[in-house]
Design a protein around this motif. Structure first.
Motif, PDB file in Angstrom:
ATOM      1  N   ARG A  74       0.833  -1.195   0.000  1.00 26.55           N
ATOM      2  CA  ARG A  74       0.000   0.000   0.000  1.00 26.55           C
ATOM      3  C   ARG A  74       0.878   1.259   0.000  1.00 26.55           C
ATOM      4  O   ARG A  74       0.580   2.246  -0.660  1.00 26.55           O
ATOM      5  CB  ARG A  74      -0.914  -0.020   1.229  1.00 26.55           C
ATOM      6  CG  ARG A  74      -1.985   1.074   1.173  1.00 26.55           C
ATOM      7  CD  ARG A  74      -2.884   1.032   2.410  1.00 26.55           C
ATOM      8  NE  ARG A  74      -3.522  -0.274   2.531  1.00 26.55           N
ATOM      9  CZ  ARG A  74      -3.242  -1.146   3.487  1.00 26.55           C
ATOM     10  NH1 ARG A  74      -2.313  -0.860   4.385  1.00 26.55           N
ATOM     11  NH2 ARG A  74      -3.851  -2.324   3.559  1.00 26.55           N
ATOM     12  N   GLU A  75       1.940   1.230   0.745  1.00 24.55           N
ATOM     13  CA  GLU A  75       2.838   2.389   0.796  1.00 24.55           C
ATOM     14  C   GLU A  75       3.569   2.614  -0.531  1.00 24.55           C
ATOM     15  O   GLU A  75       4.000   3.730  -0.826  1.00 24.55           O
ATOM     16  CB  GLU A  75       3.863   2.198   1.924  1.00 24.55           C
ATOM     17  CG  GLU A  75       3.238   2.221   3.320  1.00 24.55           C
ATOM     18  CD  GLU A  75       4.263   1.878   4.397  1.00 24.55           C
ATOM     19  OE1 GLU A  75       5.404   1.519   4.010  1.00 24.55           O
ATOM     20  OE2 GLU A  75       3.915   1.964   5.577  1.00 24.55           O
ATOM     21  N   SER A  76       3.669   1.570  -1.357  1.00 19.75           N
ATOM     22  CA  SER A  76       4.403   1.682  -2.628  1.00 19.75           C
ATOM     23  C   SER A  76       3.495   2.014  -3.821  1.00 19.75           C
ATOM     24  O   SER A  76       3.985   2.152  -4.955  1.00 19.75           O
ATOM     25  CB  SER A  76       5.128   0.353  -2.916  1.00 19.75           C
ATOM     26  OG  SER A  76       5.971  -0.009  -1.850  1.00 19.75           O
ATOM     27  N   GLN A  77       2.193   2.156  -3.604  1.00 21.30           N
ATOM     28  CA  GLN A  77       1.262   2.331  -4.726  1.00 21.30           C
ATOM     29  C   GLN A  77       1.504   3.614  -5.489  1.00 21.30           C
ATOM     30  O   GLN A  77       1.456   3.640  -6.716  1.00 21.30           O
ATOM     31  CB  GLN A  77      -0.181   2.300  -4.205  1.00 21.30           C
ATOM     32  CG  GLN A  77      -0.713   0.919  -3.913  1.00 21.30           C
ATOM     33  CD  GLN A  77      -0.694   0.033  -5.157  1.00 21.30           C
ATOM     34  OE1 GLN A  77      -1.063   0.458  -6.246  1.00 21.30           O
ATOM     35  NE2 GLN A  77      -0.235  -1.201  -4.971  1.00 21.30           N
ATOM     36  N   GLN A  78       1.769   4.689  -4.783  1.00 25.37           N
ATOM     37  CA  GLN A  78       1.955   5.949  -5.488  1.00 25.37           C
ATOM     38  C   GLN A  78       3.195   5.893  -6.381  1.00 25.37           C
ATOM     39  O   GLN A  78       3.172   6.318  -7.534  1.00 25.37           O
ATOM     40  CB  GLN A  78       2.077   7.095  -4.472  1.00 25.37           C
ATOM     41  CG  GLN A  78       2.206   8.454  -5.166  1.00 25.37           C
ATOM     42  CD  GLN A  78       2.220   9.589  -4.155  1.00 25.37           C
ATOM     43  OE1 GLN A  78       2.079   9.366  -2.943  1.00 25.37           O
ATOM     44  NE2 GLN A  78       2.389  10.815  -4.632  1.00 25.37           N
ATOM     45  N   GLN A  79       4.281   5.369  -5.794  1.00 23.20           N
ATOM     46  CA  GLN A  79       5.501   5.240  -6.589  1.00 23.20           C
ATOM     47  C   GLN A  79       5.285   4.275  -7.755  1.00 23.20           C
ATOM     48  O   GLN A  79       5.761   4.507  -8.864  1.00 23.20           O
ATOM     49  CB  GLN A  79       6.654   4.759  -5.694  1.00 23.20           C
ATOM     50  CG  GLN A  79       7.978   4.715  -6.428  1.00 23.20           C
ATOM     51  CD  GLN A  79       9.111   4.222  -5.514  1.00 23.20           C
ATOM     52  OE1 GLN A  79       8.874   3.843  -4.347  1.00 23.20           O
ATOM     53  NE2 GLN A  79      10.333   4.233  -6.053  1.00 23.20           N
ATOM     54  N   LEU A  80       4.501   3.208  -7.518  1.00 21.07           N
ATOM     55  CA  LEU A  80       4.224   2.227  -8.571  1.00 21.07           C
ATOM     56  C   LEU A  80       3.429   2.856  -9.709  1.00 21.07           C
ATOM     57  O   LEU A  80       3.680   2.595 -10.885  1.00 21.07           O
ATOM     58  CB  LEU A  80       3.450   1.037  -7.973  1.00 21.07           C
ATOM     59  CG  LEU A  80       3.082  -0.091  -8.951  1.00 21.07           C
ATOM     60  CD1 LEU A  80       4.351  -0.739  -9.496  1.00 21.07           C
ATOM     61  CD2 LEU A  80       2.207  -1.128  -8.238  1.00 21.07           C
ATOM     62  N   SER A  81       2.488   3.738  -9.363  1.00 23.81           N
ATOM     63  CA  SER A  81       1.673   4.402 -10.383  1.00 23.81           C
ATOM     64  C   SER A  81       2.531   5.327 -11.242  1.00 23.81           C
ATOM     65  O   SER A  81       2.391   5.365 -12.467  1.00 23.81           O
ATOM     66  CB  SER A  81       0.552   5.180  -9.705  1.00 23.81           C
ATOM     67  OG  SER A  81      -0.200   5.892 -10.650  1.00 23.81           O
ATOM     68  N   GLU A  82       3.428   6.058 -10.596  1.00 21.52           N
ATOM     69  CA  GLU A  82       4.284   6.973 -11.361  1.00 21.52           C
ATOM     70  C   GLU A  82       5.229   6.207 -12.274  1.00 21.52           C
ATOM     71  O   GLU A  82       5.452   6.591 -13.431  1.00 21.52           O
ATOM     72  CB  GLU A  82       5.065   7.849 -10.393  1.00 21.52           C
ATOM     73  CG  GLU A  82       4.165   8.807  -9.594  1.00 21.52           C
ATOM     74  CD  GLU A  82       4.960   9.545  -8.524  1.00 21.52           C
ATOM     75  OE1 GLU A  82       6.171   9.222  -8.390  1.00 21.52           O
ATOM     76  OE2 GLU A  82       4.392  10.435  -7.863  1.00 21.52           O
ATOM     77  N   ILE A  83       5.785   5.115 -11.749  1.00 21.82           N
ATOM     78  CA  ILE A  83       6.688   4.312 -12.573  1.00 21.82           C
ATOM     79  C   ILE A  83       5.929   3.676 -13.740  1.00 21.82           C
ATOM     80  O   ILE A  83       6.447   3.578 -14.864  1.00 21.82           O
ATOM     81  CB  ILE A  83       7.365   3.236 -11.702  1.00 21.82           C
ATOM     82  CG1 ILE A  83       8.321   3.903 -10.708  1.00 21.82           C
ATOM     83  CG2 ILE A  83       8.106   2.232 -12.567  1.00 21.82           C
ATOM     84  CD1 ILE A  83       8.936   2.931  -9.724  1.00 21.82           C
ATOM     85  N   SER A  84       4.682   3.250 -13.522  1.00 19.25           N
ATOM     86  CA  SER A  84       3.884   2.618 -14.593  1.00 19.25           C
ATOM     87  C   SER A  84       3.679   3.580 -15.752  1.00 19.25           C
ATOM     88  O   SER A  84       3.731   3.182 -16.934  1.00 19.25           O
ATOM     89  CB  SER A  84       2.530   2.156 -14.051  1.00 19.25           C
ATOM     90  OG  SER A  84       2.699   1.137 -13.094  1.00 19.25           O
ATOM     91  N   LYS A  85       3.407   4.851 -15.467  1.00 18.99           N
ATOM     92  CA  LYS A  85       3.235   5.834 -16.527  1.00 18.99           C
ATOM     93  C   LYS A  85       4.508   5.965 -17.359  1.00 18.99           C
ATOM     94  O   LYS A  85       4.456   5.991 -18.596  1.00 18.99           O
ATOM     95  CB  LYS A  85       2.860   7.179 -15.927  1.00 18.99           C
ATOM     96  CG  LYS A  85       1.477   7.218 -15.298  1.00 18.99           C
ATOM     97  CD  LYS A  85       1.183   8.593 -14.726  1.00 18.99           C
ATOM     98  CE  LYS A  85      -0.201   8.640 -14.052  1.00 18.99           C
ATOM     99  NZ  LYS A  85      -0.477   9.978 -13.472  1.00 18.99           N
ATOM    100  N   GLU A  86       5.650   6.043 -16.664  1.00 20.25           N
ATOM    101  CA  GLU A  86       6.903   6.187 -17.409  1.00 20.25           C
ATOM    102  C   GLU A  86       7.188   4.937 -18.258  1.00 20.25           C
ATOM    103  O   GLU A  86       7.640   5.026 -19.408  1.00 20.25           O
ATOM    104  CB  GLU A  86       8.052   6.449 -16.439  1.00 20.25           C
ATOM    105  CG  GLU A  86       7.944   7.788 -15.716  1.00 20.25           C
ATOM    106  CD  GLU A  86       9.154   8.019 -14.828  1.00 20.25           C
ATOM    107  OE1 GLU A  86      10.267   7.655 -15.260  1.00 20.25           O
ATOM    108  OE2 GLU A  86       8.978   8.554 -13.720  1.00 20.25           O
ATOM    109  N   VAL A  87       6.923   3.767 -17.664  1.00 22.53           N
ATOM    110  CA  VAL A  87       7.168   2.519 -18.386  1.00 22.53           C
ATOM    111  C   VAL A  87       6.271   2.421 -19.629  1.00 22.53           C
ATOM    112  O   VAL A  87       6.724   1.998 -20.702  1.00 22.53           O
ATOM    113  CB  VAL A  87       6.956   1.317 -17.452  1.00 22.53           C
ATOM    114  CG1 VAL A  87       6.893   0.016 -18.242  1.00 22.53           C
ATOM    115  CG2 VAL A  87       8.063   1.249 -16.417  1.00 22.53           C
TER     116      VAL A  87
END
Length: 775
Positions: free
Chosen positions: A217-230
């Motif tokens: 849950r704590e990593s979701q925001q970072q995961l969302s930002e990385i997904s956009k870049e990927v």
């Protein structure tokens, strides 16, 4: 009475065989028409269809109209404009408007073949070519670079998750890349849902599960930002890959089409090739193609017309329907039980097939095709052939191909009646035609005309490989043309004369004779002329009424004509009348076929007017008369209403009123004018010969004869046996100028002369007038 009889020498115009000397320099029949026709065809060929739509050849069937046309066309030089092969291709911008490509003669087939090879390459080999090693290596390099860049971006998050036994997983979903966090448990990578199942089974504690959930849950925001870049990197990589494939596809197809472009240096060809390549790049590179049409069908060429080398020839259309004239669009294939309209289904009509030449139509057949006439008028006016189809019958769309320039000229062949009927019913079409070229139906009956016909007969016999006709045979055929041509004329219906020559050749062959003889021609003419219907052959007992020695009151015989659809046959009919008095005049007719009440009333009115005029009666007549027409055996004759019954009705009526008998060995063939003059009747020779044949077959021991109008004295061309019988005083042909002269022949005495307000006492007219007036 002797002065009215025609001498045997005047019963037939004769031609001496010695007069038919060979002369190859004689002008052909219709040579003047040939010159005019050549001028008309040349003018039409060099004029716009909207100004001069074609040529109308006017003449009777059998006068050599088509033969003359062939001769005239052979001397016409076609316009200098070159013909073009016509091809239709798919229009990628507007599928309902197939595009026309015109190429020099002979290039259409080669263009179709070259395009077919490119289409087959697109269907069968393009995908394989795009999987070659160089292209695969370049695509792999693109994928490797994008993968390295994506790993660089995801590395920090992966390092953060790894101490907790979590792994970042990358999945390709369609055009996107999805990043999810999985759990590494007992050497396996499982999803969060699988982990929840392990908790439920007691294999993982709830506390451990909650800790993992908290970290994710704590990593979701970072995961969302990385997904956009990927995804941006992935999309850019896909675009570069597709760009590479399209570039390679364009290069392959351009190299394949380059020889075609150089061979057909034409803007429309380049446009079609560019459209093909563009459609392939848009729909067939990097995308599924199972739902698309076969490239060979879609990109191919429909060659609807290949220009012939013999421009200026004739093209005959025997069935001028709209489909045959203009063309049509047939369904090309079936899809889900529907007919798919496509440029592949475009079919050319005879107007296009006749390009560079003349399209020949029969005017009589064309008159039955009203829609075709409308389309012809529109086509000639617009100078374009527009092939269209409606969206019906299951077709998905209505196609409107590009119009094709009209390069053919129209030739109509018909009679004067067809010319007038076309003007009456379709003036818009006929305004595009100049004056017709007339083919003469007859020529003057002189030595020059006879030799012209004989010369053409020899030429036709040679062309048909018939035996050579003798001079006597040619003279007999020319005399037959004189009979068909009328007074002082020779018929130019060579086809009829050639048909007789063919029949004569067969008859002579049966007799083991070489060539075509005069006897064979005479036999052929007799076979053709005297094949009368069998029902007219009566037995001797039934035929006892004609010829008969004893005169009879209120009865005489007339010679009628019956048509069998091809020839005209004479027919002997007996006319009888019964008379009574009444308060007013009334006339009834029995044995007239197809006569309406109006026709019968008009005939009765004519009889009443003539009777009053002949007998000089001014007061209203009070007479009832019944006229019965029957054959010699007494059966109802059923003659046509158009037959000249007026004279016979008047003669029989006057005989009955005066109670004075008429001769029964003289028949009559004449019409009657309102001034009591005898008028000409058609087919007078056939009428005379029918009377002679009937009398000869049934009562040959009694002299017989016939009365004809004096105006037809010079129209006689009778058969030799009739002339021989007249020479031997066994058959007599008399002429009369009016009713009184004919009645004098029939009654063997003068019918009476009106003088001092009365007729001579005891005359036929005096007795008839006395019965009607009572004085």
């Amino acid at each position: 009475m002797a002065l009215t009889r025609i001498p045997p020498a005047e019963l037939r115009w004769r031609l001496s065989p010695e007069a038919l000397a060979d002369d190859d320099n004689l002008a052909a029949i219709g040579s003047e028409s040939l010159a005019r026709l050549g001028e008309a065809l040349t003018l039409t060929a060099y004029s716009k269809p909207s100004h001069c739509g074609g040529v109308f050849i006017r003449g009777a069937p059998g006068t050599g109209r088509r033969s003359l046309l062939k001769q005239a066309v052979a001397g016409v030089q076609p316009p200098p404009q070159p013909l073009r092969d016509c091809c239709f291709v798919h229009n990628f911008d507007s599928p309902d408007r197939p595009r026309l490509i015109q190429l020099p003669p002979g290039q259409g087939r080669q263009f179709r073949l070259e395009i077919q090879e490119i289409s087959c390459f697109i269907r069968d080999q393009l995908e394989v070519a795009l999987q070659s090693r160089p292209i695969r290596n370049r695509l792999q390099a693109l994928n490797d670079r994008s993968d390295a860049e994506m790993r660089r971006i995801t590395a920090p998050l992966e390092a953060r998750l790894k101490p907790h036994g979590l792994i970042l997983v990358r999945e390709e979903v369609g055009q996107l890349v999805r990043l999810t966090v999985h759990v590494q448990q007992t050497g396996r990578v499982i999803t969060q849902d699988d982990l929840a199942n392990l908790v439920a089974k007691g294999q993982v504690s709830q506390k451990e599960f909650n800790q993992i959930r908290e970290i994710i849950r704590e990593s979701q925001q970072q995961l969302s930002e990385i997904s956009k870049e990927v995804n941006q990197i992935w999309k850019r990589s896909q675009q570069l890959g597709n760009r590479l494939l399209r570039a390679e596809t364009r290069r392959l197809l351009a190299n394949l089409a380059q020889p075609l472009i150089e061979q057909f240096d034409q803007a429309e060809v380049n446009r079609h090739i560019d459209s093909m390549i563009g459609d392939v790049l848009e729909k067939r590179v990097g995308r599924p193609t199972a739902h698309l049409a076969d490239p060979e069908l879609l990109y191919g060429v429909n060659l609807v017309f290949a220009a012939a080398q013999d421009a200026g020839s004739l093209y005959v259309e025997n069935h001028p329907t709209p489909r045959n004239l203009i063309g049509t669009i047939d369904p090309s294939w079936l899809e889900s039980n529907r007919s798919i309209a496509s440029f592949r289904g475009i079919r050319a009509g005879s107007l296009l097939a006749a390009s560079g030449g003349f399209l020949v139509l029969d005017a009589e057949t064309l008159l039955d095709q009203g829609e075709s006439i409308t389309l012809l008028r529109q086509t000639l006016a617009s100078e374009q052939i527009s092939i269209t189809t409606a969206a019906e019958g299951g077709a998905s769309i209505a196609l409107r191909p590009d119009p094709i320039p009209l390069r053919a000229r129209l030739v109509l062949i018909g009679t004067d009646a067809h010319w007038r009927e076309l003007h009456r019913r379709h003036p818009g079409l006929m305004r595009l035609f100049d004056a017709p070229v007339d083919i003469p139906e007859t020529i003057p009956r002189d030595l020059h005309g006879a030799r012209r016909i004989a010369q053409q007969l020899k030429q036709e016999c040679a062309r048909l490989e018939l035996p050579r006709p003798s001079r006597e045979a040619l003279a007999a055929l020319v005399e037959h043309a004189a009979r068909a041509g009328g007074v002082g004329r020779l018929s130019t219906r060579i086809s009829e004369l050639v048909g007789l020559a063919q029949r004569a050749a067969l008859l002579d062959k049966e007799q083991a004779q070489h060539g075509i003889s005069a006897a064979g021609v005479a036999a052929a003419i007799k076979q053709a002329r005297f094949s009368a219907p069998a029902r007219h052959t009566l037995n001797t007992a039934a035929a006892s009424s004609f010829p008969a020695r004893r005169p009879l009151q209120g009865q005489l015989h007339m010679s009628c004509i019956e048509h069998d659809g091809r020839l005209q046959h004479g027919r002997l009919v007996r006319v009888q009348t019964v008379v009574t008095t009444g308060q007013s005049s009334a006339f009834a007719f029995d044995g007239i076929a197809g006569a309406s009440a109006e026709i019968r009333a008009n005939l009765g009115l004519q009889i009443e007017v003539l009777l009053a005029r002949v007998l000089h009666i001014d007061e209203p007549l009070r007479i009832h008369a019944v006229f019965r027409c029957s054959d010699a055996g007494g059966q109802a004759a059923r003659i046509e209403a158009s037959e000249s019954l007026l004279f016979c009705a008047m003669a029989a009526l006057l005989s009955e009123l005066a109670e004075q008998p008429l001769r029964q060995n003289l028949a009559v063939s004449a019409d009657l004018g309102l001034d009591t003059s005898l008028l000409a009747v058609p087919f007078v020779n056939e009428r005379i010969e029918a009377v002679f044949q009937f009398a000869h077959e049934h009562r040959s021991e009694i002299d017989a004869g016939i009365i004809i109008p004096a105006v037809q004295r010079n129209a006689l061309m009778l058969e030799p046996e009739v002339i021989q019988a007249s020479t031997n005083d066994l058959f007599h042909i008399h002429t009369s100028g009016n009713l009184a002269q004919a009645l004098e022949l029939l009654g063997e005495s003068s019918p009476g002369v009106w003088k001092n307000d009365r007729f001579s006492t005891g005359s036929l007219f005096q007795k008839a007038r006395a019965r009607l007036t009572g004085a």
